[in-house]
Design an enzyme around this catalytic site. Structure first.
Site, PDB file in Angstrom:
ATOM      1  CB  SER A  13      -0.909   0.006   1.233  1.00  0.00           C
ATOM      2  OG  SER A  13      -1.516   1.274   1.349  1.00  0.00           O
ATOM      3  CB  SER A  15      -2.412   4.394   2.319  1.00  0.00           C
ATOM      4  OG  SER A  15      -3.365   3.906   1.423  1.00  0.00           O
ATOM      5  CE  LYS A  64     -11.853   0.443  -1.023  1.00  0.00           C
ATOM      6  NZ  LYS A  64     -11.710   1.100  -2.330  1.00  0.00           N
ATOM      7  CB  ALA A 125     -20.126  -5.346 -13.451  1.00  0.00           C
ATOM      8  N   GLY A 126     -17.403  -4.864 -10.997  1.00  0.00           N
ATOM      9  CA  GLY A 126     -17.027  -5.207  -9.624  1.00  0.00           C
ATOM     10  C   GLY A 126     -17.194  -4.000  -8.699  1.00  0.00           C
ATOM     11  N   GLY A 127     -16.411  -3.986  -7.617  1.00  0.00           N
ATOM     12  CA  GLY A 127     -16.568  -2.950  -6.594  1.00  0.00           C
ATOM     13  C   GLY A 127     -16.338  -1.542  -7.108  1.00  0.00           C
TER      14      GLY A 127
HETATM   15  P1  NAP Z   1     -13.204  -6.240  -8.462  1.00  0.00           P
HETATM   16  O1  NAP Z   1     -14.253  -5.901  -7.472  1.00  0.00           O
HETATM   17  O2  NAP Z   1     -12.503  -7.529  -8.340  1.00  0.00           O
HETATM   18  O3  NAP Z   1     -13.881  -6.148  -9.920  1.00  0.00           O
HETATM   19  C1  NAP Z   1     -13.140  -6.393 -11.067  1.00  0.00           C
HETATM   20  C2  NAP Z   1     -14.038  -6.474 -12.302  1.00  0.00           C
HETATM   21  O4  NAP Z   1     -13.210  -6.859 -13.410  1.00  0.00           O
HETATM   22  C3  NAP Z   1     -15.127  -7.537 -12.215  1.00  0.00           C
HETATM   23  O5  NAP Z   1     -16.193  -7.199 -13.042  1.00  0.00           O
HETATM   24  C4  NAP Z   1     -14.384  -8.765 -12.750  1.00  0.00           C
HETATM   25  O6  NAP Z   1     -15.225  -9.765 -13.236  1.00  0.00           O
HETATM   26  C5  NAP Z   1     -13.630  -8.137 -13.895  1.00  0.00           C
HETATM   27  N1  NAP Z   1     -12.481  -8.953 -14.291  1.00  0.00           N
HETATM   28  C6  NAP Z   1     -11.518  -9.469 -13.491  1.00  0.00           C
HETATM   29  N2  NAP Z   1     -10.647 -10.188 -14.228  1.00  0.00           N
HETATM   30  C7  NAP Z   1     -11.085 -10.152 -15.501  1.00  0.00           C
HETATM   31  C8  NAP Z   1     -10.633 -10.716 -16.718  1.00  0.00           C
HETATM   32  N3  NAP Z   1      -9.520 -11.472 -16.772  1.00  0.00           N
HETATM   33  N4  NAP Z   1     -11.337 -10.485 -17.851  1.00  0.00           N
HETATM   34  C9  NAP Z   1     -12.463  -9.734 -17.811  1.00  0.00           C
HETATM   35  N5  NAP Z   1     -12.959  -9.166 -16.675  1.00  0.00           N
HETATM   36  C10 NAP Z   1     -12.271  -9.367 -15.553  1.00  0.00           C
HETATM   37  O7  NAP Z   1     -12.036  -5.148  -8.475  1.00  0.00           O
HETATM   38  P2  NAP Z   1     -12.202  -3.570  -8.203  1.00  0.00           P
HETATM   39  O8  NAP Z   1     -11.924  -3.281  -6.769  1.00  0.00           O
HETATM   40  O9  NAP Z   1     -13.495  -3.130  -8.800  1.00  0.00           O
HETATM   41  O10 NAP Z   1     -10.948  -2.970  -9.018  1.00  0.00           O
HETATM   42  C11 NAP Z   1     -10.971  -2.932 -10.442  1.00  0.00           C
HETATM   43  C12 NAP Z   1      -9.754  -2.149 -10.948  1.00  0.00           C
HETATM   44  O11 NAP Z   1      -9.840  -0.784 -10.553  1.00  0.00           O
HETATM   45  C13 NAP Z   1      -8.416  -2.659 -10.400  1.00  0.00           C
HETATM   46  O12 NAP Z   1      -7.462  -2.589 -11.434  1.00  0.00           O
HETATM   47  C14 NAP Z   1      -8.074  -1.659  -9.298  1.00  0.00           C
HETATM   48  O13 NAP Z   1      -6.699  -1.545  -9.091  1.00  0.00           O
HETATM   49  C15 NAP Z   1      -8.654  -0.383  -9.902  1.00  0.00           C
HETATM   50  N6  NAP Z   1      -8.986   0.633  -8.881  1.00  0.00           N
HETATM   51  C16 NAP Z   1      -8.359   1.846  -8.947  1.00  0.00           C
HETATM   52  C17 NAP Z   1      -8.666   2.832  -8.015  1.00  0.00           C
HETATM   53  C18 NAP Z   1      -7.971   4.173  -8.093  1.00  0.00           C
HETATM   54  O14 NAP Z   1      -8.028   4.944  -7.121  1.00  0.00           O
HETATM   55  N7  NAP Z   1      -7.360   4.522  -9.206  1.00  0.00           N
HETATM   56  C19 NAP Z   1      -9.635   2.596  -7.016  1.00  0.00           C
HETATM   57  C20 NAP Z   1     -10.263   1.345  -7.000  1.00  0.00           C
HETATM   58  C21 NAP Z   1      -9.932   0.362  -7.931  1.00  0.00           C
HETATM   59  P3  NAP Z   1     -15.374 -11.148 -12.380  1.00  0.00           P
HETATM   60  O15 NAP Z   1     -16.179 -10.794 -11.175  1.00  0.00           O
HETATM   61  O16 NAP Z   1     -16.030 -12.045 -13.339  1.00  0.00           O
HETATM   62  O17 NAP Z   1     -13.962 -11.565 -12.007  1.00  0.00           O
END
Ligand code: NAP
Length: 293
Positions: A13, A15, A64, A125-127
């Protein structure tokens, strides 16, 4: 003043390096720890926060959502997003906030972009996608299309968005919210989105997974902003190719910085009026707000 970030894993992290410079402007002795809390360990952590009088803490994966029932109060957006990344301890009562959405919005404002009246194409469509989709709706986007590899995941999110849109006539129209399959992205790229947001880990450092085909970028109109939430690497294959196709690009670093800054304002009880915040488009303006109050 004592602060922390909790999560699992937590060792990588960034942070502390993001928060301490702001927090130490107010209290040079402020400390900010990284604490590994495994799933199921939140109740014990909360007791420690109260006993040791932490002023606040940030939350990352996987807590979260799980933290919500353990808090004494919740900010309205955090309740809607069902996601808390910042907790403030006010006299032994813990209040939860979400600054990811505000960070995303401020990062767009700073680069001269907006969500209001825009067509958004959201990948994943994740978090993070859920928080961004809801914020996009609240900000009055014209249309939101969500693509993911599992149709049931997009449908759940779209249903929720439509219900919220229906409760408020000022928040877009529900037939402008739709879901689809990530593999059909080229078709949706041809529907003239103003902003494409990658909220999947495809292209992230440390993962093998990558977009198998980026030719959809050629279908985007010239003005489309391609925004990748990923910040490591600073330029993903998606952003590099989007540059080659002549599109504006943005990575997730500013969102990360702004969510930290908004959290610091809450930690220090120095959050400015939300409307003023929305108009603010410079990070140093926010830092001044901390220093001056
Ligand atoms: P998450 O809850 O795990 O959601 C990820 C999404 O991507 C889900 O829809 C997942 O589908 C899909 N996915 C995962 N692997 C995949 C693959 N190989 N092919 C196609 N779809 C795939 O993760 P999250 O927390 O939302 O984070 C998503 C991204 O945003 C990460 O890269 C994270 O580092 C970034 N992020 C950045 C910030 C920032 O401040 N810049 C803040 C938050 C997050 P499934 O459920 O089917 O696996």
């Amino acid at each position: 003043m004592k602060f922390a970030v909790i999560g699992d894993p937590i060792e990588h992290s960034r942070s502390p390096e993001m928060h301490l410079p702001v927090l130490q402007k107010v209290d040079p002795e402020a400390v900010y720890e990284k604490v590994q809390i495994k799933k199921g360990g939140l109740a014990a952590w909360i007791e420690k926060v109260k006993a040791e009088r932490y002023k606040g803490f940030n939350i990352t994966m996987p807590h979260k959502a799980d933290i919500l029932p353990l808090l004494d109060g919740l900010d309205e957006e955090a309740a809607l997003f069902r996601s808390v990344n910042t907790v403030v301890n006010r006299n032994g009562k813990l209040y939860g906030y979400n600054t990811d959405a505000g960070g995303f919005l401020l990062s767009l404002t700073e680069s001269g972009n907006a969500l209001k009246d825009r067509k958004i194409l959201l990948l994943g469509a994740g978090g993070a996608a859920r928080t961004i989709a809801l914020k996009t709706l609240l900000e009055g986007a014209k249309a939101i299309t969500i693509l993911a590899r599992r149709p049931e995941q997009t449908e759940t999110l779209c249903t929720e968005l439509r219900e919220i849109a229906a409760r408020s006539s000022s928040r877009g129209c529900d037939d402008a919210i739709k879901g689809g399959a990530l593999q059909d992205i080229a078709q949706y790229a041809g529907e003239n989105p103003d902003i494409v947001v990658n909220a999947t880990p495809l292209g992230m450092a440390g993962t093998e997974a990558a977009f198998s085909d980026l030719t959809f970028l050629k279908k985007l109109p010239e003005h489309t902003l391609v925004y990748d939430l990923i910040y490591e690497p600073a330029e993903t294959a998606l952003l590099a190719e989007a540059k080659r196709t002549g599109h504006k690009t943005q990575n997730g670093l500013k969102m990360l910085e702004y969510q930290a800054l908004l959290a610091d304002l809450l930690f220090l009880d120095r959050e400015t009026d939300p409307d003023a915040m929305r108009l603010t488009n410079k990070k140093n303006t926010l830092e001044r707000a901390v220093a001056e109050k």
